[in-house]
Design an enzyme around this catalytic site. Sequence first.
Site, PDB file in Angstrom:
ATOM      1  N   GLU A  73       0.823  -1.209   0.000  1.00  5.87           N
ATOM      2  CA  GLU A  73       0.000   0.000   0.000  1.00  5.87           C
ATOM      3  C   GLU A  73       0.863   1.267   0.000  1.00  5.87           C
ATOM      4  O   GLU A  73       0.574   2.238   0.708  1.00  5.87           O
ATOM      5  CB  GLU A  73      -0.963   0.005   1.199  1.00  5.87           C
ATOM      6  CG  GLU A  73      -2.035  -1.057   1.090  1.00  5.87           C
ATOM      7  CD  GLU A  73      -3.158  -0.881   2.100  1.00  5.87           C
ATOM      8  OE1 GLU A  73      -4.311  -1.223   1.768  1.00  5.87           O
ATOM      9  OE2 GLU A  73      -2.903  -0.390   3.214  1.00  5.87           O
ATOM     10  N   GLU A 114      -6.814  -7.078  -0.685  1.00  2.00           N
ATOM     11  CA  GLU A 114      -7.322  -7.169   0.681  1.00  2.00           C
ATOM     12  C   GLU A 114      -8.799  -6.846   0.655  1.00  2.00           C
ATOM     13  O   GLU A 114      -9.199  -5.741   0.295  1.00  2.00           O
ATOM     14  CB  GLU A 114      -6.599  -6.178   1.616  1.00  2.00           C
ATOM     15  CG  GLU A 114      -5.153  -6.498   1.886  1.00  2.00           C
ATOM     16  CD  GLU A 114      -4.501  -5.534   2.874  1.00  2.00           C
ATOM     17  OE1 GLU A 114      -3.302  -5.672   3.123  1.00  2.00           O
ATOM     18  OE2 GLU A 114      -5.210  -4.637   3.382  1.00  2.00           O
TER      19      GLU A 114
END
Length: 777
Positions: free
Chosen positions: A184, A258
Amino acid sequence: MNLFPSLVAGAALLAAGVSPVLAQAPKHTFEIGETELLLDGKLMQIRCGELHFARVPKEYWRHRLQLCKAMGLNTVCAYLFWNLHEFEQGKFNWEGQADAAEFCRLAQEEGLWVLLRPGPYACAEWDGGGLPWWLLKKPDIALRSRDPDFMAASRAWLAEVSRVLGPLQVTKGGPILMAQVENEYGFYGTDAEYMGQMRQAMLDAGFDIPLFACNPTGNLNNGRRDDLFNVVNFGSDPATGFKKLREIQPKGPLMCGEFYPGWFDTWGAPHHLGKTDQYLKDLGYMLDAGASFSIYMAHGGTSFGMWAGADRPFKPDTSSYDYDAPISEAGWIGDKFERTRDLMAKHLLPGEKLVDPPQPMPVMAIPSFKLKETAAIFENLPAAIPDAQPRHMEAYDQGHGCIIYSIELPAGPFSTLELEQVHDFGWVFLNGKEIGVTDRRSRRFKLDLPDRKQPARLDILVEAMGHVNFGKEIHDRKGIMGKVKLVTLGKEAEVEGEWSVRPLKLDAPLLSSLKWKTGGEAASGPKFWRGTFQLGKTADTFLDLRTWGKGVIWVNGHCLARHWNIGPTQTAYLPGVWLKEGENEVIILDLLGPEKPVLAGLEKPILDQLRPELDFARKKKGELVLKGHKPALEAAFSPGPDVQEVKFPQPLEGSQFALEMLSAHDGKPFAAIAEFDLLDPEGKSISHASWTIAYVDSEELAGEDGSASNAINGQTADFWHSEWKEIQPGYPHHLVIDLGANTKVGGFRYTPRAGNNPGRIKDYRVFVGSGFVKESK
C-alpha cells in the site's frame, strides 16, 4: 499470450527439494494472462485468505490451514514481519514461531497455494508495520524511501527472505505463486522510482515469480509501475474498486488484494463486527465476475506478546486480532464461515471439491486463583545509564517495554512540569509518590508538582505500546523526546542535571532477575505479580483480566498479551499447547494495580466490554467556540464516493482546523467521513503525528465504531459517523482537529464513506486558526 511477460513463473517440479510428502508431484506453470490468471495454462481464480503464522501458535498452523481449505479457499496469503525475524540487526530468526518455510510447506501439504508478502513494510496492525525498531536509531532516517540506509537494510532483508523462501517458489517446485513488492505504498508516497528499486531488490535477491503491488482504491496511481501487476484493496463496493483498477491497468485479470470481512480493535473503542450480509454480497460479486481476491482476514488470530501496533495518529491496537473473521481468534467457526463456504461451493473450478473442516480445539475453564507474590518495579531496577538529557527509547538500544527517567529536582515552590513529547504513557513520581499520568492520545504532557521544601527525586516511568504501523507516523520513537521544563511563577526553565535512565525491556533476563516478595499486595505503585495454578489436563482457555489494570501478561514464559481494563478486550487467549499438566506459572505486570489479584480461565472470550469510566487520563469534551471566527472557505462537496481535494487560494496558518458541515446530499441528518487529510502548501499530506480530535458534536459508539478519530487514522475502510442508533442529531455537524502546533495548510483531502451509504456531506465551511474549542476543566 502473456500480458506481463516479465512476471511469468516457469515450469518446475512442485515438490523438488521442498517436501518428501509431495515428491512425485506433476509440473506446474503460473502466469498472468491478458484476461485471467493461468495455472498450467488454465484459468485460475485465486480464492485466497490472509493468515498470519506469527499470530497463530505453530502447533495450530495445520489446523487453521485445514479450516481455510474447508472454507473453499485455494490459496493463503502469508505476511512476513521483518521485525519478528530480525529483532536485532543482523541476527535472523526463522525457528519456532518464526518458521515461515514450515508454514509454506504445511500449506502445500494441505493443497493450498501461497501469496507471499515479504515487505519490507507490512502494516497489518503489527508493531511498526513490521519495520524493525532499530531503524529508528538513526536520527534522520526516512523510512519507506530511497534513503540509502533504509534501502541497504531492506535489500539485506529481502536477500535473506529469498535465501529461506526462494526454494519454495513455484518455479522451484514450491507453493509460492506470487510475491508482493512493499505494501500500500500509494497511500504513503508517490515515488515510482522507490517502488522500482524495491522491485529490483527482489529480482536481485532471486525472486523469479510474478511480482505485484496493492493499494487502496483512492491511491492506485501513486507510485504506480507498469512492470508490477496491480491489485486493489477495499472493504466494500467492488464495482467501484475494479473500475478504478481498470483506469490505471486497462488489461489483465482483476484482483482484490485485501477484502475486509471485519475490522481490528483499538483500546478504548467499540469492538468491531463486520456486516456479514454485505460482505457476502460483495464476495459473490467478485466470484461471479471471475475476479481473484484475498479475504483479509480469513483468520486473524492474536498479536501475542508486545507485537500489537498502533493506528494513527495514536490509537494502540488490542492484542486480540479476532477481526470478526470467518475463523475466530481461537479457530472457531460459525455462521460467517458456513455462509462463506456455501458461497464458495457454487464457484469451484473444474476438479475442485470442498473438504470437511477439522474438529475444533478443545476448550476449558480454569478455576479462580490468586497471585500472591509481587516484585515492585522501583525495587527491581537495572543499572542506570547516565545522560545529560533524556532521549528516546531506541537511543538506548531498546525496542519494546518500559523505561524510567530519574533526576533530582532542587527545592522550590508549586510548579508545572511540561514535557514536550512522551510516547506513549508516563507515570510521574515525586519522592516515590505518584503525581499523575501523561497521555499521548490527548497530548496531555503537563502535570502540577507540589512545592518542595528540599531537593526531591523525580521519576518518570514511560510505557511504550506498539509503534504506529500506518502512515508517515511510522517514524514513531518511544520514551521522552524533547525538552523537560518546569514552569514556576510564570517563568519556565529546562530541567538540568544528570539524568539516570533505566531501560526495562520486559524480556526474559529482566523477568528472571526479579526479586519476589509475599504479602506485598497492599503496597502502591507499579509492580509485577506472580502466581501458579494446577492442571490435570490442557486445553485452550481465555484468561479473565477484568480485575486487572494495565500492563503485560506472561504464562509459562510465553509473553501472551497486553491487558487494559478500559476494553473492549477483557480476556487474553491462552492456547492449550502453551499450558502443561501440573504447575503453570503466570506473571503480570500491572502499572495501575489490580482491583483483586485473581485470575480465572473462561471458555469464551470477552471482546466487547468497554469501561470508559476506568480510563485514567482522557481529556473531557470541550465547548465549541466558532462565533466571531470568519470561515476561510464556504463551498460544497461533489456527490459520489470519489476522493475530493480542495486547495486554498493562499496557504492558511493555524493550530486548529474546523470543519462545519451544513447539509448532506441525501437530505438526511447523518454525516460521515472515511478520511480527512490536510495538505501543506506544496500539496503533500501533513503528518498526523501530533493531531488530536479537539471537538466533535456527535459520534456513533453504540451501533458501531463511528469514533471521530477514525476520520484521521488513514484507514478508509472505517469512518467517523454522527450518531444514528439511539439519537439522530441533525446538521450542522462539527469536527475540530488540533494540529499540535502552528501549521501552514494549503488545502485538504476529503474521502467519503464507501458504497451507497448515508453521510455524504454537501455544504460545508472551513475554519483555520486557533481557539475554536474551549477546554473543559
